[in-house]
Scaffold this active site. Structure first.
Site, PDB file in Angstrom:
ATOM      1  N   VAL B  90       0.838  -1.192   0.000  1.00 36.88           N
ATOM      2  CA  VAL B  90       0.000   0.000   0.000  1.00 36.88           C
ATOM      3  C   VAL B  90       0.874   1.244   0.000  1.00 36.88           C
ATOM      4  O   VAL B  90       1.847   1.337   0.757  1.00 36.88           O
ATOM      5  CB  VAL B  90      -0.894   0.029   1.256  1.00 36.88           C
ATOM      6  CG1 VAL B  90      -1.749   1.293   1.283  1.00 36.88           C
ATOM      7  CG2 VAL B  90      -1.770  -1.207   1.302  1.00 36.88           C
ATOM      8  N   CYS B  91       0.530   2.190  -0.849  1.00 40.33           N
ATOM      9  CA  CYS B  91       1.297   3.442  -0.912  1.00 40.33           C
ATOM     10  C   CYS B  91       0.359   4.567  -0.493  1.00 40.33           C
ATOM     11  O   CYS B  91      -0.491   4.994  -1.257  1.00 40.33           O
ATOM     12  CB  CYS B  91       1.787   3.662  -2.335  1.00 40.33           C
ATOM     13  SG  CYS B  91       2.706   5.186  -2.530  1.00 40.33           S
ATOM     14  N   ILE B  92       0.517   5.001   0.726  1.00 44.36           N
ATOM     15  CA  ILE B  92      -0.376   6.034   1.248  1.00 44.36           C
ATOM     16  C   ILE B  92       0.423   6.920   2.191  1.00 44.36           C
ATOM     17  O   ILE B  92       1.324   6.447   2.885  1.00 44.36           O
ATOM     18  CB  ILE B  92      -1.610   5.376   1.935  1.00 44.36           C
ATOM     19  CG1 ILE B  92      -2.578   6.428   2.453  1.00 44.36           C
ATOM     20  CG2 ILE B  92      -1.192   4.440   3.026  1.00 44.36           C
ATOM     21  CD1 ILE B  92      -3.862   5.828   2.994  1.00 44.36           C
TER      22      ILE B  92
END
Lengths: 405, 167
Positions: B90-92
């Site tokens: 996840v890229c957040i």
């Protein structure tokens, strides 16, 4: 609610008639460690944290974790009021929570004559099971009993002070050795005082008690432990100089410069936070804490860089370690790529279509184990000892010096 | 006494999530021997193509947690989303420490800080599912599809969700 969850937490109040105490308790806890404030200090942006927590944050980021304002350790000030709140609350907590839980279970009856109430109060304040039998209205109980533990505390404090002030002889105690003498004699005595304890202090009543007696007379302003450690500008220090500094401080001095630097920072944080304490720990205790750090995050820790992808972005990214720990992933990907090129069936976005089928097994396992957990939460054994901490993550690289640094 | 700050804090968070879980979210350590590896289940937010799905993710915590953020990776596959790498990572912004900004667009205020928590991460991820941020696509194909062919994107997501549930 589950007895095996023996770590107190603000959610303990939920599902009791005193659920409004949950936010009160949260506000008495540090937002970094989630524990009750331990030696609370206030930042220049007026946020309060444990001394050690905020020192660690500041040495890592230089910013307040709550509002991200830049701040410096030097500007931290102790927050006595918060410390007193915490002490009072944690003292009252077990008794109040006990009552609240009983009330929640319905052990405490709803309509009972007032006379009974009084009897209970006199009989016992924190005794657990007999309270249920006596049955008292919940609201009034908690209200009435709230002050009860408190008065207990006050008494306890007075007791300990009484012990200090036993002799009403018009004499004063030396702030160092506690020996009693005439007021005028104190200053002369101070020059010569060796600090050895007087017979008065020989009552060894456990760590808490001892430290309490040693500090209780004043607001600990008189006897300050050795001064705070200054921050060092590591970039201008040669490795040898830094190593000597560590040796002089009495902490381990092995490892490469980067590790020396990290160790010094941790020691400085431990040390300076200890200076904020009303009841400072001994050097031995601090060294033990440094040792825990060493085993989990310092030179004895396993390669922490294995997880934390952000490190990929950093200059000092350790390529070997990364490829070693992700060897399996790479092999799997290569195998997959080979298989795919052999098949040559799908041309558009084939990766996504393969992934689910392959990893759905893992997913199927996952939720099952996870689902079980909340029903039978035991205290994880890692929680009991640090031994596993070091052992359970991938290959130990040791204190690998980084050529780039 | 022997436990570290990280372990204690993780245990507190675990307890907190177990006693007072936010809606649509379950999370806890995979094994009680290792508090640094968690598994989380997130329900697909309603009124999005992810609705009805249950997504399993793995959270790995660094030893200096909460000073550094954990990483999060969907393990079940089936998360076709602009901000999720094809491998599930996840890229957040909440998972990125303020120190390094690989994408040079994130506000410091959105990023990791020690006062964030697992719960906040999972809630952020849930809302990310509903509202992708296409400024930093981790999955470029998905981002393009989401931007240009919304209906195809929705269809593909629903398909993946069904597949993930074994239907």
């Amino acid at each position: 609610m589950d007895p095996s969850f023996d770590l107190p937490d603000s959610t303990d109040w939920l599902n009791t008639p005193l659920s409004l105490l949950a936010p009160l308790e949260s506000s008495l806890r540090c937002q970094v460690c989630k524990d009750f404030f331990n030696n609370p200090v206030i930042t220049s942006c007026s946020h309060t944290f444990c001394s050690l927590c905020i020192r660690r944050c500041l040495s890592k980021e230089g910013k307040c974790p709550a509002c991200r304002t830049s701040d410096q350790e030097l500007k931290l000030r102790r927050n006595w009021a918060v410390q007193e709140f915490v002490e009072a609350f944690t003292n009252a907590r077990p008794g109040v929570l006990d009552l609240a839980k009983k009330a929640a279970r319905g052990d405490v009856g709803l309509e009972q004559p007032a006379s009974k109430k009084r009897k209970v109060e006199h009989g016992e304040d924190r005794e657990s099971d007999s309270v249920g039998a006596d049955g008292v209205r919940t609201r009034s109980r908690s209200r009435r009993l709230d002050p009860q533990p408190e008065t207990g505390i006050v008494e306890a404090v007075e007791d300990s002070q009484d012990e200090d002030f036993i002799p009403e002889d018009g004499l004063v105690a030396c702030p160092i050795c506690n020996k009693r003498m005439k007021n005028e004699a104190v200053f002369r005595h101070l020059d010569a005082c060796t600090g050895s304890a007087s017979p008065n202090k020989s009552r060894n009543l456990g760590p808490l008690q001892v430290s309490q007696t040693s500090r209780s007379p004043g607001n600990n302003t008189t006897e300050k432990p050795p001064g705070r450690l200054p921050t060092l500008n590591y970039s201008i220090l040669k490795e040898g100089v830094l190593r000597r500094k560590l040796r002089d401080l009495g902490i381990p001095d092995w490892g490469a410069k980067q590790l020396l630097q990290k160790r010094h920072t941790e020691w400085m944080n431990l040390w300076n936070a200890n200076c904020d304490s009303k009841t400072p720990k001994s050097m031995k205790d601090l060294l033990r804490e440094l040792d825990i750090w060493e085993r989990t995050q310092g030179g004895h820790a396993a390669a922490a860089s294995a997880f934390a992808p952000p490190s990929v972005m950093r200059k000092e990214f350790d390529k070997e370690a990364w490829s070693a720990t992700h060897d399996d992933d790479f092999k799997r990907l290569i195998a997959k790529a080979r298989k795919k090129s052999e098949e040559q069936v799908r041309t558009t976005i084939p990766k996504m279509e393969e992934l689910p089928s392959e990893s759905s097994k893992a997913a199927a396992d996952g939720p099952v184990t996870n689902g079980d957990k909340p029903e039978s939460p035991r205290l994880p054994s890692a929680f009991l000892g640090p031994a596993e901490v070091a052992s359970n993550s991938a290959p130990s690289l040791g204190p690998s010096p980084n050529p780039e640094m | 006494m022997a436990s570290t700050v990280a372990q204690k804090r993780l245990f507190t968070e675990y307890k907190n999530l177990a006693t007072n879980p936010p809606e649509g979210i379950t999370a806890g350590p995979v094994s009680e021997d290792d508090l640094f590896l968690w598994e989380a289940l997130i329900q697909g937010p309603e009124e999005t193509p992810f609705e009805g799905g249950v997504f399993a993710a793995e959270l790995k915590f660094p030893r200096d947690y909460p000073l550094s953020p954990p990483t999060m990776k969907f393990v079940g596959g089936g998360v076709w989303h602009p901000n999720v790498y094809p491998n599930g990572t996840v890229c957040i912004s909440i998972l990125h420490p303020p120190g390094d900004d690989p994408n040079h667009y994130e506000h410091a205020s959105e990023r990791w800080s020690p006062i964030q928590s697992v719960e906040k991460i999972l809630i952020s991820v849930m809302s990310m599912l509903a509202e992708p941020n296409d400024e930093s696509p981790a999955n470029i194909e998905a981002a393009k599809m989401w931007r240009e062919r919304k209906s195809e994107y929705d269809r593909k997501v629903r398909e993946e969700v069904r597949k993930g549930l074994g239907l």
